[in-house]
Design a protein around this motif. Sequence first.
Motif, PDB file in Angstrom:
ATOM      1  N   ALA A   1       0.835  -1.200   0.000  1.00 51.78           N
ATOM      2  CA  ALA A   1       0.000   0.000   0.000  1.00 51.78           C
ATOM      3  C   ALA A   1       0.868   1.248   0.000  1.00 51.78           C
ATOM      4  O   ALA A   1       2.021   1.227   0.447  1.00 51.78           O
ATOM      5  CB  ALA A   1      -0.915   0.017   1.225  1.00 51.78           C
TER       6      ALA A   1
ATOM      7  N   LEU B   1      -4.497  -4.109  -4.629  1.00 51.35           N
ATOM      8  CA  LEU B   1      -4.783  -3.550  -3.302  1.00 51.35           C
ATOM      9  C   LEU B   1      -6.284  -3.476  -3.017  1.00 51.35           C
ATOM     10  O   LEU B   1      -6.756  -2.573  -2.319  1.00 51.35           O
ATOM     11  CB  LEU B   1      -4.152  -2.155  -3.139  1.00 51.35           C
ATOM     12  N   ARG B   2      -7.035  -4.437  -3.527  1.00 51.58           N
ATOM     13  CA  ARG B   2      -8.487  -4.446  -3.334  1.00 51.58           C
ATOM     14  C   ARG B   2      -8.924  -5.427  -2.246  1.00 51.58           C
ATOM     15  O   ARG B   2      -9.927  -5.205  -1.572  1.00 51.58           O
ATOM     16  CB  ARG B   2      -9.207  -4.782  -4.646  1.00 51.58           C
TER      17      ARG B   2
ATOM     18  N   ASP C   1      -6.115 -10.136  -4.497  1.00 46.45           N
ATOM     19  CA  ASP C   1      -4.762  -9.695  -4.840  1.00 46.45           C
ATOM     20  C   ASP C   1      -3.838 -10.897  -5.004  1.00 46.45           C
ATOM     21  O   ASP C   1      -3.017 -10.955  -5.933  1.00 46.45           O
ATOM     22  CB  ASP C   1      -4.207  -8.760  -3.764  1.00 46.45           C
TER      23      ASP C   1
ATOM     24  N   TYR D   1       2.450  -4.693   2.760  1.00 46.02           N
ATOM     25  CA  TYR D   1       1.276  -5.544   2.545  1.00 46.02           C
ATOM     26  C   TYR D   1       1.532  -6.569   1.439  1.00 46.02           C
ATOM     27  O   TYR D   1       0.950  -7.668   1.461  1.00 46.02           O
ATOM     28  CB  TYR D   1       0.083  -4.655   2.183  1.00 46.02           C
TER      29      TYR D   1
ATOM     30  N   ASP E   1     -11.115   3.577   0.766  1.00 48.14           N
ATOM     31  CA  ASP E   1      -9.696   3.562   0.426  1.00 48.14           C
ATOM     32  C   ASP E   1      -8.920   4.360   1.473  1.00 48.14           C
ATOM     33  O   ASP E   1      -9.371   5.421   1.920  1.00 48.14           O
ATOM     34  CB  ASP E   1      -9.463   4.193  -0.945  1.00 48.14           C
TER      35      ASP E   1
ATOM     36  N   ILE F   1      -5.054   1.564  -0.300  1.00 52.25           N
ATOM     37  CA  ILE F   1      -5.515   0.197  -0.076  1.00 52.25           C
ATOM     38  C   ILE F   1      -6.957   0.218   0.408  1.00 52.25           C
ATOM     39  O   ILE F   1      -7.357   1.110   1.177  1.00 52.25           O
ATOM     40  CB  ILE F   1      -4.620  -0.544   0.942  1.00 52.25           C
TER      41      ILE F   1
END
Length: 292
Positions: free
Chosen positions: A66, A94-95, A100, A122, A186, A217
């Motif tokens: 992120a 980054l969902r 991911d 991350y 986000d 993220i």
Amino acid sequence: MSPTHTQPARRSRRAVFALAGAAVLTAAAVPTLANGASGEGRPPVSADGAASHSAAKPTVLLVHGAWADSSSWSPVIDRLQAQGYPVQALANPLRGLASDAAYVKSSIESIDGPVVLVGHSYGGAVISEAATQEPNVKALVYVAAFAPAKGETVGALAAKDPGSHATPDALNPVPFDAGNGASGVDVYIKPDKYRDVFAGSLSAREASNLAAVQRPINAAALEETVTDTAWQNIPSWYLVTRQDHALPPATQRFMAKRAQAHITEANAPHAVMLTRPDTVTSLILHAATATR
């Protein structure tokens, strides 16, 4: 925001503040390798002093976390390519952790030959899931990264130890509409806090530019439970960043030791791939040559 979006957004917003201190995402670096070797930017050498070239070089697959993007690996890419390594730096969505990881897994499966999988922040959690049951992944490299165990969440690990500057006042939660009635939040770092949290030893101008292009993220990703742990079966290497204001060094050491990783430490902030690219490259090269 319409009424259908309110509850998911509120849950995600609560997650942001409950998990404050997360980094999902100075002095010269002083690497200390677990096996006692050193030498930034150079592969280990054989007894006669010659670098090992007995097998084809693996593809190095780089996964950002992120508050960064794939260009954050550029200094490392330059150095790896100069050593003759094929490199890919993925755009991590980054969902969500599962989605991911599935995205990265598809990239792994598109590569012929061995892979060294590298994750920052991350991105470490993502590679831990993505590499399971992928026999061509020969090494995992964690760069100031999350290395969660099965059943854990990134958020829980982020809150394990004090020391993060990614507190609520440093974060900017922005609701988004994902379509089809879905929504989320986000999480960005506020521009005026970015340098302190993420990139301490870069200039103010460099940090400002990075803050402008940071990838947020989805807060929900921090709450997803890890289902697979590739470091239990694949050799791993870990770079601990001692001056990290995002992911506390104590948490990094805990995860690295638990994974029985080969550990290097450096006096660097969270964005070590930008501030100490030689150190990061050196660790990747050790992983690549040790598993060939």
